[in-house]
Design a protein around this motif. Structure first.
Motif, PDB file in Angstrom:
ATOM      1  N   ASN A 135       0.852  -1.187   0.000  1.00 32.59           N
ATOM      2  CA  ASN A 135       0.000   0.000   0.000  1.00 32.59           C
ATOM      3  C   ASN A 135       0.891   1.241   0.000  1.00 32.59           C
ATOM      4  OD1 ASN A 135      -1.674   2.187   0.819  1.00 32.59           O
ATOM      5  ND2 ASN A 135      -3.030   0.819   1.927  1.00 32.59           N
ATOM      6  N   PRO A 136       0.912   2.038  -1.070  1.00 32.97           N
ATOM      7  CA  PRO A 136       1.768   3.223  -1.099  1.00 32.97           C
ATOM      8  C   PRO A 136       1.463   4.238   0.008  1.00 32.97           C
ATOM      9  CG  PRO A 136       1.086   2.637  -3.317  1.00 32.97           C
ATOM     10  CD  PRO A 136       0.297   1.771  -2.391  1.00 32.97           C
ATOM     11  N   ALA A 137       0.196   4.441   0.335  1.00 31.64           N
ATOM     12  CA  ALA A 137      -0.137   5.392   1.392  1.00 31.64           C
ATOM     13  C   ALA A 137       0.374   4.906   2.746  1.00 31.64           C
ATOM     14  CB  ALA A 137      -1.652   5.615   1.456  1.00 31.64           C
ATOM     15  N   VAL A 138       0.244   3.611   2.992  1.00 35.13           N
ATOM     16  CA  VAL A 138       0.772   3.019   4.221  1.00 35.13           C
ATOM     17  C   VAL A 138       2.286   3.180   4.272  1.00 35.13           C
ATOM     18  CG1 VAL A 138       1.170   0.811   5.377  1.00 35.13           C
ATOM     19  CG2 VAL A 138      -1.118   1.413   4.602  1.00 35.13           C
ATOM     20  N   THR A 139       2.944   2.982   3.144  1.00 34.37           N
ATOM     21  CA  THR A 139       4.398   3.108   3.092  1.00 34.37           C
ATOM     22  C   THR A 139       4.842   4.517   3.448  1.00 34.37           C
ATOM     23  OG1 THR A 139       4.471   1.404   1.372  1.00 34.37           O
ATOM     24  CG2 THR A 139       6.422   2.772   1.633  1.00 34.37           C
ATOM     25  N   VAL A 140       4.184   5.520   2.874  1.00 29.63           N
ATOM     26  CA  VAL A 140       4.526   6.912   3.189  1.00 29.63           C
ATOM     27  C   VAL A 140       4.340   7.180   4.683  1.00 29.63           C
ATOM     28  CG1 VAL A 140       3.816   9.313   2.859  1.00 29.63           C
ATOM     29  CG2 VAL A 140       4.027   7.787   0.880  1.00 29.63           C
ATOM     30  N   ALA A 141       3.217   6.754   5.218  1.00 28.42           N
ATOM     31  CA  ALA A 141       2.917   7.042   6.624  1.00 28.42           C
ATOM     32  C   ALA A 141       3.861   6.313   7.568  1.00 28.42           C
ATOM     33  CB  ALA A 141       1.467   6.664   6.932  1.00 28.42           C
ATOM     34  N   ARG A 142       4.280   5.104   7.196  1.00 27.88           N
ATOM     35  CA  ARG A 142       5.165   4.334   8.069  1.00 27.88           C
ATOM     36  C   ARG A 142       6.598   4.834   8.048  1.00 27.88           C
ATOM     37  NH1 ARG A 142       3.122  -1.937   7.583  1.00 27.88           N
ATOM     38  NH2 ARG A 142       5.061  -2.294   8.756  1.00 27.88           N
ATOM     39  N   CYS A 143       6.900   5.759   7.118  1.00 29.01           N
ATOM     40  CA  CYS A 143       8.180   6.463   7.181  1.00 29.01           C
ATOM     41  C   CYS A 143       8.231   7.419   8.382  1.00 29.01           C
ATOM     42  CB  CYS A 143       8.410   7.281   5.908  1.00 29.01           C
ATOM     43  SG  CYS A 143       8.729   6.318   4.423  1.00 29.01           S
ATOM     44  N   LEU A 144       7.057   7.765   8.897  1.00 27.88           N
ATOM     45  CA  LEU A 144       6.949   8.802   9.923  1.00 27.88           C
ATOM     46  C   LEU A 144       6.825   8.223  11.324  1.00 27.88           C
ATOM     47  CD1 LEU A 144       4.466  11.140   8.018  1.00 27.88           C
ATOM     48  CD2 LEU A 144       6.962  11.123   7.944  1.00 27.88           C
ATOM     49  N   THR A 145       7.184   6.938  11.487  1.00 21.60           N
ATOM     50  CA  THR A 145       7.151   6.332  12.811  1.00 21.60           C
ATOM     51  C   THR A 145       8.437   5.555  13.062  1.00 21.60           C
ATOM     52  OG1 THR A 145       5.959   4.849  14.308  1.00 21.60           O
ATOM     53  CG2 THR A 145       5.893   4.287  11.961  1.00 21.60           C
ATOM     54  N   ALA A 146       9.125   5.894  14.137  1.00 22.54           N
ATOM     55  CA  ALA A 146      10.354   5.192  14.521  1.00 22.54           C
ATOM     56  C   ALA A 146      10.012   4.076  15.494  1.00 22.54           C
ATOM     57  CB  ALA A 146      11.348   6.171  15.132  1.00 22.54           C
ATOM     58  N   THR A 147       9.004   3.285  15.139  1.00 24.59           N
ATOM     59  CA  THR A 147       8.536   2.204  16.004  1.00 24.59           C
ATOM     60  C   THR A 147       8.635   0.888  15.243  1.00 24.59           C
ATOM     61  OG1 THR A 147       6.226   2.482  15.309  1.00 24.59           O
ATOM     62  CG2 THR A 147       6.969   3.800  17.189  1.00 24.59           C
ATOM     63  N   PHE A 148       8.013  -0.149  15.775  1.00 27.41           N
ATOM     64  CA  PHE A 148       8.109  -1.495  15.232  1.00 27.41           C
ATOM     65  C   PHE A 148       7.723  -1.562  13.757  1.00 27.41           C
ATOM     66  CE2 PHE A 148       6.219  -5.714  14.443  1.00 27.41           C
ATOM     67  CZ  PHE A 148       7.285  -6.536  14.790  1.00 27.41           C
TER      68      PHE A 148
END
Length: 235
Positions: free
Chosen positions: A186-199
């Motif tokens: 999911n491209p939107a998920v990929t972009v958003a998961r760049c913004l979390t330094a978590t698991f």
């Protein structure tokens, strides 16, 4: 993800445009709150056992998808994913303007969902991930994950339309485990998961290859499964 319900002149066309965009933004926001939030909770409670943390993350994501698709599908089709929206546009279920607006709403919602998850766990709103997910194996994993997701949607929506939400949820839980990338798909998920330094995070430098592989997987899935399910022409 009920693309077949979004055909021109179908029921979704009678729902106001802004409500459809709001549903896509809200649904993707809730999806990312589930993905990121369950990743944080799983990591905290797993005591360092990465397998347990991943299992928690996968089950929460799959279960959340079932609920979101069931609840928002009648409003927008519950794509929650620019790759799914791309295929819907290729199938002429939505027009180009709507597809672009859907993708923008999904991406904005995904970012909002990540921020919300951080705030729920008393973390800074935005943290750039340092988790690199690079290399051909990761790209191939995202291609396969997205290819399979599109195949699941197209195949199940044809054979058992009422089962799409459960099939997608099951597929994503499985794909968390059989792909090296843990199936962002999911491209939107990929972009958003760049913004979390978590698991659940991914380093911004790794994102372009993921997104390219997801788009390629979606196109390949649309091509193959459209051909596969094409009705035989009369002799």
């Amino acid at each position: 993800m009920r693309m077949s319900a979004a055909a021109p002149d179908g029921p979704l066309q009678r729902i106001r445009y802004e409500r459809r965009l709001a549903a896509e933004a809200l649904g993707t926001a809730l999806l990312l709150a589930i993905v990121v939030g369950s990743g944080i909770m799983g990591e905290r409670l797993a005591g360092g056992n990465v397998a347990i943390a991943l299992l928690v993350n996968a089950i929460a994501t799959g279960a959340g998808l079932v609920v979101l698709i069931e609840s928002l599908g009648p409003i927008s089709g519950a794509h929650l994913n620019p790759a799914v929206t791309l295929v819907a546009w290729l199938r002429r279920d939505i027009d180009g303007r709507a597809a672009i607006a859907y993708a923008a709403a999904q991406t904005a919602g995904a970012i909002a969902g990540t921020i919300t998850a951080h705030l729920m766990f008393a973390r800074p709103p935005i943290e750039f991930s340092a988790t690199h997910r690079d290399g051909p194996a990761m790209a191939l994993s995202e291609f396969v994950a997205t290819f399979g997701l599109i195949g699941t949607i197209l195949g199940v929506s044809r054979a058992r339309p009422g089962f799409v939400s459960i099939a997608v949820g099951f597929y994503i839980v499985a794909a968390y485990w059989f792909t090296a990338s843990t199936a962002f798909a999911n491209p939107a998920v990929t972009v958003a998961r760049c913004l979390t330094a978590t698991f659940s995070g991914i380093a911004p430098a790794s994102a372009p290859a993921f997104i390219a592989a997801q788009i390629a997987g979606a196109l390949a899935g649309w091509t193959l499964f459209t051909w596969l399910y094409r009705e035989a022409r009369p002799a």
